[in-house]
Design a protein around this motif. Structure first.
Motif, PDB file in Angstrom:
ATOM      1  N   TYR A 100      26.189  45.197  37.941  1.00 34.14           N
ATOM      2  CA  TYR A 100      27.086  45.530  39.053  1.00 34.14           C
ATOM      3  C   TYR A 100      26.444  46.500  40.040  1.00 34.14           C
ATOM      4  O   TYR A 100      26.582  46.349  41.256  1.00 34.14           O
ATOM      5  CB  TYR A 100      28.380  46.130  38.498  1.00 34.14           C
ATOM      6  CG  TYR A 100      29.426  46.442  39.547  1.00 34.14           C
ATOM      7  CD1 TYR A 100      30.367  45.483  39.924  1.00 34.14           C
ATOM      8  CD2 TYR A 100      29.495  47.696  40.147  1.00 34.14           C
ATOM      9  CE1 TYR A 100      31.331  45.755  40.876  1.00 34.14           C
ATOM     10  CE2 TYR A 100      30.457  47.981  41.103  1.00 34.14           C
ATOM     11  CZ  TYR A 100      31.370  47.012  41.464  1.00 34.14           C
ATOM     12  OH  TYR A 100      32.330  47.298  42.405  1.00 34.14           O
ATOM     13  N   GLN A 131      30.714  38.128  46.328  1.00 32.74           N
ATOM     14  CA  GLN A 131      30.910  39.570  46.422  1.00 32.74           C
ATOM     15  C   GLN A 131      31.186  40.175  45.052  1.00 32.74           C
ATOM     16  O   GLN A 131      31.614  39.508  44.117  1.00 32.74           O
ATOM     17  CB  GLN A 131      32.063  39.856  47.394  1.00 32.74           C
ATOM     18  CG  GLN A 131      31.752  39.444  48.820  1.00 32.74           C
ATOM     19  CD  GLN A 131      33.004  39.319  49.684  1.00 32.74           C
ATOM     20  OE1 GLN A 131      33.582  38.232  49.793  1.00 32.74           O
ATOM     21  NE2 GLN A 131      33.431  40.431  50.292  1.00 32.74           N
ATOM     22  N   LYS A 132      30.957  41.463  44.948  1.00 26.65           N
ATOM     23  CA  LYS A 132      31.009  42.126  43.648  1.00 26.65           C
ATOM     24  C   LYS A 132      32.359  41.997  42.965  1.00 26.65           C
ATOM     25  O   LYS A 132      32.428  41.852  41.738  1.00 26.65           O
ATOM     26  CB  LYS A 132      30.622  43.600  43.793  1.00 26.65           C
ATOM     27  CG  LYS A 132      29.143  43.813  44.074  1.00 26.65           C
ATOM     28  CD  LYS A 132      28.784  45.286  44.043  1.00 26.65           C
ATOM     29  CE  LYS A 132      27.274  45.480  44.182  1.00 26.65           C
ATOM     30  NZ  LYS A 132      26.884  46.910  44.079  1.00 26.65           N
ATOM     31  N   ASP A 133      33.445  42.059  43.706  1.00 29.48           N
ATOM     32  CA  ASP A 133      34.756  41.954  43.065  1.00 29.48           C
ATOM     33  C   ASP A 133      34.954  40.608  42.386  1.00 29.48           C
ATOM     34  O   ASP A 133      35.748  40.488  41.444  1.00 29.48           O
ATOM     35  CB  ASP A 133      35.877  42.199  44.087  1.00 29.48           C
ATOM     36  CG  ASP A 133      36.314  43.650  44.123  1.00 29.48           C
ATOM     37  OD1 ASP A 133      35.972  44.401  43.198  1.00 29.48           O
ATOM     38  OD2 ASP A 133      37.004  44.040  45.087  1.00 29.48           O
ATOM     39  N   GLY A 148      34.457  43.970  38.614  1.00 24.89           N
ATOM     40  CA  GLY A 148      35.202  43.704  39.833  1.00 24.89           C
ATOM     41  C   GLY A 148      36.674  43.492  39.551  1.00 24.89           C
ATOM     42  O   GLY A 148      37.087  43.204  38.423  1.00 24.89           O
ATOM     43  N   SER A 149      37.489  43.589  40.587  1.00 23.29           N
ATOM     44  CA  SER A 149      38.938  43.501  40.396  1.00 23.29           C
ATOM     45  C   SER A 149      39.430  42.073  40.238  1.00 23.29           C
ATOM     46  O   SER A 149      40.563  41.853  39.810  1.00 23.29           O
ATOM     47  CB  SER A 149      39.658  44.167  41.578  1.00 23.29           C
ATOM     48  OG  SER A 149      39.343  43.503  42.790  1.00 23.29           O
ATOM     49  N   TYR A 194      37.268  39.165  38.892  1.00 26.83           N
ATOM     50  CA  TYR A 194      36.088  38.490  38.371  1.00 26.83           C
ATOM     51  C   TYR A 194      36.362  37.006  38.132  1.00 26.83           C
ATOM     52  O   TYR A 194      37.328  36.631  37.473  1.00 26.83           O
ATOM     53  CB  TYR A 194      35.654  39.156  37.069  1.00 26.83           C
ATOM     54  CG  TYR A 194      34.526  38.482  36.334  1.00 26.83           C
ATOM     55  CD1 TYR A 194      33.360  38.109  36.994  1.00 26.83           C
ATOM     56  CD2 TYR A 194      34.614  38.242  34.961  1.00 26.83           C
ATOM     57  CE1 TYR A 194      32.315  37.504  36.310  1.00 26.83           C
ATOM     58  CE2 TYR A 194      33.573  37.641  34.267  1.00 26.83           C
ATOM     59  CZ  TYR A 194      32.426  37.271  34.945  1.00 26.83           C
ATOM     60  OH  TYR A 194      31.395  36.671  34.270  1.00 26.83           O
ATOM     61  N   HIS A 226      41.489  43.271  46.202  1.00 22.82           N
ATOM     62  CA  HIS A 226      40.084  42.908  46.044  1.00 22.82           C
ATOM     63  C   HIS A 226      39.394  42.866  47.396  1.00 22.82           C
ATOM     64  O   HIS A 226      40.033  42.692  48.428  1.00 22.82           O
ATOM     65  CB  HIS A 226      39.928  41.556  45.335  1.00 22.82           C
ATOM     66  CG  HIS A 226      40.563  40.411  46.076  1.00 22.82           C
ATOM     67  ND1 HIS A 226      41.889  40.068  45.926  1.00 22.82           N
ATOM     68  CD2 HIS A 226      40.068  39.529  46.983  1.00 22.82           C
ATOM     69  CE1 HIS A 226      42.186  39.038  46.693  1.00 22.82           C
ATOM     70  NE2 HIS A 226      41.088  38.702  47.357  1.00 22.82           N
ATOM     71  N   CYS A 227      38.087  43.046  47.369  1.00 23.19           N
ATOM     72  CA  CYS A 227      37.247  42.975  48.573  1.00 23.19           C
ATOM     73  C   CYS A 227      37.799  43.849  49.702  1.00 23.19           C
ATOM     74  O   CYS A 227      37.809  43.459  50.874  1.00 23.19           O
ATOM     75  CB  CYS A 227      37.094  41.525  49.036  1.00 23.19           C
ATOM     76  SG  CYS A 227      36.224  40.483  47.850  1.00 23.19           S
ATOM     77  N   SER A 237      34.906  49.286  50.191  1.00 14.24           N
ATOM     78  CA  SER A 237      34.791  49.459  48.739  1.00 14.24           C
ATOM     79  C   SER A 237      33.496  48.859  48.222  1.00 14.24           C
ATOM     80  O   SER A 237      32.870  48.017  48.870  1.00 14.24           O
ATOM     81  CB  SER A 237      35.976  48.792  48.037  1.00 14.24           C
ATOM     82  OG  SER A 237      35.862  47.375  48.103  1.00 14.24           O
ATOM     83  N   GLY A 291      33.373  46.810  45.820  1.00 13.53           N
ATOM     84  CA  GLY A 291      33.667  45.420  45.511  1.00 13.53           C
ATOM     85  C   GLY A 291      33.517  44.474  46.686  1.00 13.53           C
ATOM     86  O   GLY A 291      33.410  43.260  46.497  1.00 13.53           O
TER      87      GLY A 291
END
Length: 354
Positions: A22, A62-64, A70-71, A73, A188-189, A193, A195
């Motif tokens: 992450y 994106q990371k989320d 991530g919030s 996944y 999310h996103c 942030s 994420g």
């Protein structure tokens, strides 16, 4: 006649394990230096000189979406979905960097209050709604779901009756279109942030491509309108307000970019939602113009996963895999190509790069 495409070696700095990290973030300055050396060693030419415009569209990597931290996944049924997808995306870029003319990444971009976030809604007792549930016109009529009064001031000048009419109209429009029922997701996103950022291994690959080929690192931002979902990069879910005024607009310029490319390759997250919706909209435009254009679209099926929601008992409270699989079959039936990132481009049907 098959395309003659030379696959390139993976750069020495690349680490597959970064797809699951992450916190990994590449150093752009170091990457630029590496790209110049690698480009010269492999005899690459600027993308601007390409006679065949091969455009890679990466949706919401994106990371989320791409990590368990991530919030939201996108684990797929394997639990490793988006992590494995990011690794394969990066390796696809490196191996085919010499013929990829353009790489565009979309960025799902949200704020604290959006119509698809629990924060936007309260129940009959004034309590915020929970994620992973639907909101319907009927629930609004009964008072089981209603817009959070706190948002009315900045969203519509304090005109709460207007806002109530708008959310009812919005649900009606979604249900009339037959694509989605309004679904509430965890935040999310969020812009600003961690994420919101691209997964580091994908960011590294796209920047390396940009520096090695002299191509811009294109991005398309979507999702900032608080009154509509925006799964697709090409258009929000609803374009009008209940009073007949425009709410949002189509992304006509980017649509033109895709339709004028010689071939478009699509991957990203999630196969069941933003990827599916983007391809749906692209296909609608293709059918309206020339159905044969579908044959220039290639979908990397091993570089996208579906949303799954674990139930805590080893199963799923929600699993959108069947919807994604049905959509992929529909796209294939329309003439689009289902391929894997590990398939040599020389073997891709209808692709005539060299």
């Amino acid at each position: 006649m098959k395309s003659q495409v030379k696959e390139l070696p993976l750069p020495a700095f690349y680490r597959p394990s970064h797809a699951g990290t992450y916190g990994y973030s590449p150093n752009a300055g170091v990457l630029q230096t590496e790209a110049m050396t690698w480009s010269a060693a492999n005899g690459l030419s600027p993308a601007a000189t390409d006679r065949f415009n091969l455009h890679l569209l990466l949706i919401d990597v994106q990371k989320d979406f791409c990590f368990p931290e991530g919030s939201l996944y996108v684990a797929g049924r394997s639990g490793q979905g988006a992590i494995d997808d990011s690794r394969r995306i990066a390796e696809f870029v490196y191996r085919n960097l010499g013929v990829l003319s353009n790489v565009t990444t979309t960025l799902d971009t949200h704020f604290a209050y959006q119509i698809f976030f629990p924060s936007f809604w309260v129940d009959e007792n004034g309590q915020m709604l929970t994620p992973y549930r639907e909101v319907t016109r009927e629930q609004i009529e009964r008072g089981q779901a209603r817009p959070n009064p706190a948002v009315a001031k900045w969203l519509c000048g304090g005109n709460y009756p207007w806002l109530l009419k708008q959310v009812k109209y919005y649900c009606d429009e979604l249900e009339r279109a037959g694509k989605y029922t309004l679904y509430l997701w965890p935040p999310h996103c969020l812009l600003g942030s961690d994420g919101h950022a691209l997964a580091g291994v994908v960011q590294e690959a796209r920047l390396f491509h940009a520096f090695a080929r002299g191509a811009q690192s294109w991005c398309e931002v979507k999702g900032g309108n608080p009154l509509t979902e925006n799964y697709s990069v090409l258009r929000p879910e609803v374009l009008s307000r209940h009073d007949g005024q425009p709410l949002a607009q189509r992304n006509t310029q980017f649509l033109k970019t895709l339709l004028t490319a010689d071939a478009v390759v699509i991957a990203g997250q999630a196969a069941s939602h933003c990827v599916k919706s983007s391809i749906d909209d692209l296909l609608s435009e293709i059918v309206a113009q020339d159905a044969a254009l579908a044959r220039k679209v290639y979908l990397l099926t091993d570089c996208m996963s579906s949303v799954t929601v674990p139930d805590g008992k080893g199963g799923f409270a929600a699993d959108f895999t069947p919807q994604a699989e049905a959509a992929l079959q529909r796209f294939a039936d329309a003439g689009m190509h289902l391929v894997k990132s590990t398939d040599p481009l020389a073997n891709w049907a209808d692709l005539r790069i060299g």
